[in-house]
Design a protein around this motif. Sequence first.
Motif, PDB file in Angstrom:
ATOM      1  N   THR A   1      -8.261  -0.627   6.084  1.00 17.28           N
ATOM      2  CA  THR A   1      -7.969   0.070   7.356  1.00 17.28           C
ATOM      3  C   THR A   1      -9.297   1.111   7.749  1.00 17.28           C
ATOM      4  O   THR A   1      -9.470   2.042   8.534  1.00 17.28           O
ATOM      5  CB  THR A   1      -6.968   1.242   7.193  1.00 17.28           C
ATOM      6  OG1 THR A   1      -7.016   1.867   6.173  1.00 17.28           O
ATOM      7  CG2 THR A   1      -5.717   0.488   7.430  1.00 17.28           C
ATOM      8  N   ASP A   2     -10.279   0.757   6.718  1.00 18.13           N
ATOM      9  CA  ASP A   2     -11.526   1.763   6.844  1.00 18.13           C
ATOM     10  C   ASP A   2     -11.307   3.299   6.705  1.00 18.13           C
ATOM     11  O   ASP A   2     -11.635   4.050   7.449  1.00 18.13           O
ATOM     12  CB  ASP A   2     -12.370   1.353   8.103  1.00 18.13           C
ATOM     13  CG  ASP A   2     -13.584   2.106   7.999  1.00 18.13           C
ATOM     14  OD1 ASP A   2     -14.256   2.395   7.087  1.00 18.13           O
ATOM     15  OD2 ASP A   2     -14.449   2.381   9.093  1.00 18.13           O
ATOM     16  N   ASN A   3     -10.425   3.715   5.524  1.00 17.78           N
ATOM     17  CA  ASN A   3      -9.912   4.780   5.399  1.00 17.78           C
ATOM     18  C   ASN A   3      -9.159   5.371   6.662  1.00 17.78           C
ATOM     19  O   ASN A   3      -9.418   6.646   7.086  1.00 17.78           O
ATOM     20  CB  ASN A   3     -11.147   5.841   5.193  1.00 17.78           C
ATOM     21  CG  ASN A   3     -11.463   5.635   3.538  1.00 17.78           C
ATOM     22  OD1 ASN A   3     -10.326   5.407   2.769  1.00 17.78           O
ATOM     23  ND2 ASN A   3     -12.776   5.552   3.371  1.00 17.78           N
TER      24      ASN A   3
ATOM     25  N   PRO B   1      -6.933  -9.556  12.194  1.00 18.99           N
ATOM     26  CA  PRO B   1      -6.002 -10.214  11.338  1.00 18.99           C
ATOM     27  C   PRO B   1      -5.948  -9.332   9.925  1.00 18.99           C
ATOM     28  O   PRO B   1      -4.716  -9.751   9.349  1.00 18.99           O
ATOM     29  CB  PRO B   1      -6.775 -11.572  11.125  1.00 18.99           C
ATOM     30  CG  PRO B   1      -8.275 -11.405  11.366  1.00 18.99           C
ATOM     31  CD  PRO B   1      -8.327 -10.192  12.666  1.00 18.99           C
ATOM     32  N   GLU B   2      -6.566  -8.430   9.781  1.00 21.90           N
ATOM     33  CA  GLU B   2      -6.328  -7.769   8.582  1.00 21.90           C
ATOM     34  C   GLU B   2      -5.004  -7.034   8.675  1.00 21.90           C
ATOM     35  O   GLU B   2      -4.463  -6.410   7.651  1.00 21.90           O
ATOM     36  CB  GLU B   2      -7.559  -6.606   8.241  1.00 21.90           C
ATOM     37  CG  GLU B   2      -7.525  -5.454   9.394  1.00 21.90           C
ATOM     38  CD  GLU B   2      -8.199  -5.821  10.578  1.00 21.90           C
ATOM     39  OE1 GLU B   2      -8.428  -4.994  11.361  1.00 21.90           O
ATOM     40  OE2 GLU B   2      -8.682  -6.879  10.695  1.00 21.90           O
TER      41      GLU B   2
ATOM     42  N   ARG C   1      -2.119  -0.287  -4.642  1.00 19.15           N
ATOM     43  CA  ARG C   1      -1.816  -1.054  -3.148  1.00 19.15           C
ATOM     44  C   ARG C   1      -2.429  -0.197  -2.262  1.00 19.15           C
ATOM     45  O   ARG C   1      -3.148  -0.706  -1.127  1.00 19.15           O
ATOM     46  CB  ARG C   1      -0.311  -1.045  -2.954  1.00 19.15           C
ATOM     47  CG  ARG C   1       0.535  -2.320  -3.741  1.00 19.15           C
ATOM     48  CD  ARG C   1       1.802  -2.595  -3.189  1.00 19.15           C
ATOM     49  NE  ARG C   1       2.344  -3.781  -3.594  1.00 19.15           N
ATOM     50  CZ  ARG C   1       3.231  -3.743  -4.564  1.00 19.15           C
ATOM     51  NH1 ARG C   1       3.634  -2.586  -4.938  1.00 19.15           N
ATOM     52  NH2 ARG C   1       3.984  -4.626  -5.076  1.00 19.15           N
ATOM     53  N   PHE C   2      -2.141   1.008  -2.261  1.00 21.71           N
ATOM     54  CA  PHE C   2      -2.781   2.258  -1.148  1.00 21.71           C
ATOM     55  C   PHE C   2      -4.295   2.063  -1.156  1.00 21.71           C
ATOM     56  O   PHE C   2      -4.773   2.387  -0.174  1.00 21.71           O
ATOM     57  CB  PHE C   2      -1.848   3.320  -1.405  1.00 21.71           C
ATOM     58  CG  PHE C   2      -0.813   3.420  -0.337  1.00 21.71           C
ATOM     59  CD1 PHE C   2      -0.850   3.983   0.843  1.00 21.71           C
ATOM     60  CD2 PHE C   2       0.433   3.071  -0.757  1.00 21.71           C
ATOM     61  CE1 PHE C   2       0.146   3.803   1.775  1.00 21.71           C
ATOM     62  CE2 PHE C   2       1.604   2.994  -0.151  1.00 21.71           C
ATOM     63  CZ  PHE C   2       1.254   3.322   1.291  1.00 21.71           C
ATOM     64  N   ARG C   3      -4.960   1.850  -2.381  1.00 23.45           N
ATOM     65  CA  ARG C   3      -6.454   1.949  -2.381  1.00 23.45           C
ATOM     66  C   ARG C   3      -6.780   0.680  -1.572  1.00 23.45           C
ATOM     67  O   ARG C   3      -7.757   0.663  -0.752  1.00 23.45           O
ATOM     68  CB  ARG C   3      -7.165   1.821  -3.639  1.00 23.45           C
ATOM     69  CG  ARG C   3      -7.185   3.115  -4.249  1.00 23.45           C
ATOM     70  CD  ARG C   3      -7.845   2.974  -5.663  1.00 23.45           C
ATOM     71  NE  ARG C   3      -7.101   2.398  -6.845  1.00 23.45           N
ATOM     72  CZ  ARG C   3      -6.450   2.986  -7.557  1.00 23.45           C
ATOM     73  NH1 ARG C   3      -6.168   4.325  -7.247  1.00 23.45           N
ATOM     74  NH2 ARG C   3      -5.608   2.468  -8.650  1.00 23.45           N
ATOM     75  N   GLU C   4      -6.103  -0.487  -1.626  1.00 26.33           N
ATOM     76  CA  GLU C   4      -6.222  -1.739  -0.751  1.00 26.33           C
ATOM     77  C   GLU C   4      -6.171  -1.527   0.765  1.00 26.33           C
ATOM     78  O   GLU C   4      -7.191  -1.727   1.598  1.00 26.33           O
ATOM     79  CB  GLU C   4      -5.394  -3.070  -1.317  1.00 26.33           C
ATOM     80  CG  GLU C   4      -5.929  -4.115  -1.148  1.00 26.33           C
ATOM     81  CD  GLU C   4      -5.421  -5.338  -1.675  1.00 26.33           C
ATOM     82  OE1 GLU C   4      -5.669  -6.381  -1.039  1.00 26.33           O
ATOM     83  OE2 GLU C   4      -4.772  -5.215  -2.815  1.00 26.33           O
TER      84      GLU C   4
ATOM     85  N   ALA D   1      -2.517   7.047  11.397  1.00 22.16           N
ATOM     86  CA  ALA D   1      -2.473   8.496  10.838  1.00 22.16           C
ATOM     87  C   ALA D   1      -1.098   8.514   9.981  1.00 22.16           C
ATOM     88  O   ALA D   1      -1.354   9.455   9.222  1.00 22.16           O
ATOM     89  CB  ALA D   1      -2.385   9.151  12.185  1.00 22.16           C
ATOM     90  N   MET D   2      -0.020   7.779  10.188  1.00 17.46           N
ATOM     91  CA  MET D   2       1.181   7.810   9.481  1.00 17.46           C
ATOM     92  C   MET D   2       0.776   7.419   8.130  1.00 17.46           C
ATOM     93  O   MET D   2       1.315   7.989   6.951  1.00 17.46           O
ATOM     94  CB  MET D   2       2.092   7.196  10.180  1.00 17.46           C
ATOM     95  CG  MET D   2       2.901   8.007  11.325  1.00 17.46           C
ATOM     96  SD  MET D   2       4.414   7.121  11.878  1.00 17.46           S
ATOM     97  CE  MET D   2       5.400   7.126  10.558  1.00 17.46           C
ATOM     98  N   LEU D   3      -0.306   6.113   7.937  1.00 15.87           N
ATOM     99  CA  LEU D   3      -0.355   5.659   6.841  1.00 15.87           C
ATOM    100  C   LEU D   3      -0.816   6.759   6.066  1.00 15.87           C
ATOM    101  O   LEU D   3      -0.945   6.618   4.572  1.00 15.87           O
ATOM    102  CB  LEU D   3      -1.183   4.364   6.937  1.00 15.87           C
ATOM    103  CG  LEU D   3      -0.293   3.157   7.353  1.00 15.87           C
ATOM    104  CD1 LEU D   3      -0.999   1.874   7.769  1.00 15.87           C
ATOM    105  CD2 LEU D   3       0.888   2.666   6.074  1.00 15.87           C
TER     106      LEU D   3
END
Length: 243
Positions: free
Chosen positions: A193-195, A116-117, A185-188, A211-213
């Motif tokens: 995504t567990d990095n 769901p994340e 936002r990207f820190r969140e 990988a793209m993110l």
Amino acid sequence: METLQKNTQKQIGEFVADDFRTAAVFSKYKIDFCCNGNRTIEEACEKKGIDSNRLAEELEAVLNSKTDQSIDYKSWPLDLLAEYIEKKHHRYVEEKIPVLRQFLDKLCRVHGERHPELFKINELFTASADELTAHMKKEELILFPFVKRMVKAKLDHVAIQSPQFGTVENPIAMMMHEHDTEGERFREIAELTDNYTPPADACNTYKVTFAMLDEFEKDLHLHIHLENNILFPEAIKLEQQFD
């Protein structure tokens, strides 16, 4: 030891502006070098409970290593740097957004029930995509053209007409605030995504999307760094020369 002590008092953004290879060290310790680059190493380490001398030693090792990969962006004329940011980083964002949105929508449909994340990740990326698109247009239509006009006026030894926005510091303040929002936002997204680590049951689309993110965030960090730590402060200094 004297050099180490001096380095711990130097601002993070200055390190990365001098040599972008140091960004890898800050990333390793999860220290934000683009949006929060105006802190010293000592301040950042104290907040995260990191040994500042150890970090300074790693930075020194990077700075002392020889490589041709380090680009000295600080030496570039401002009009060239603005052009480079637009052609390289703005175009990258525009190309990747539709692909990532399509992949994230697919992941939500196929894997959303078990993960769901993904819905929150998709929501955050969609908001970031919309904001970045508007943000880049403001830079391309308002801020960058003025920077280029200032460079030309300086070379031609002529005065420059005051812009409608008053001083270049006004749009820069707005851009930096928007950079902070995207950084947050990207820190969140990285946390959710567990990095950018795909789960054990991830399909190929899942792996490619993460990988793209990850690549998108790294490009955004360099993009913001070039503006916050080099282009913007130098543009402010250049404008002051016309006073």
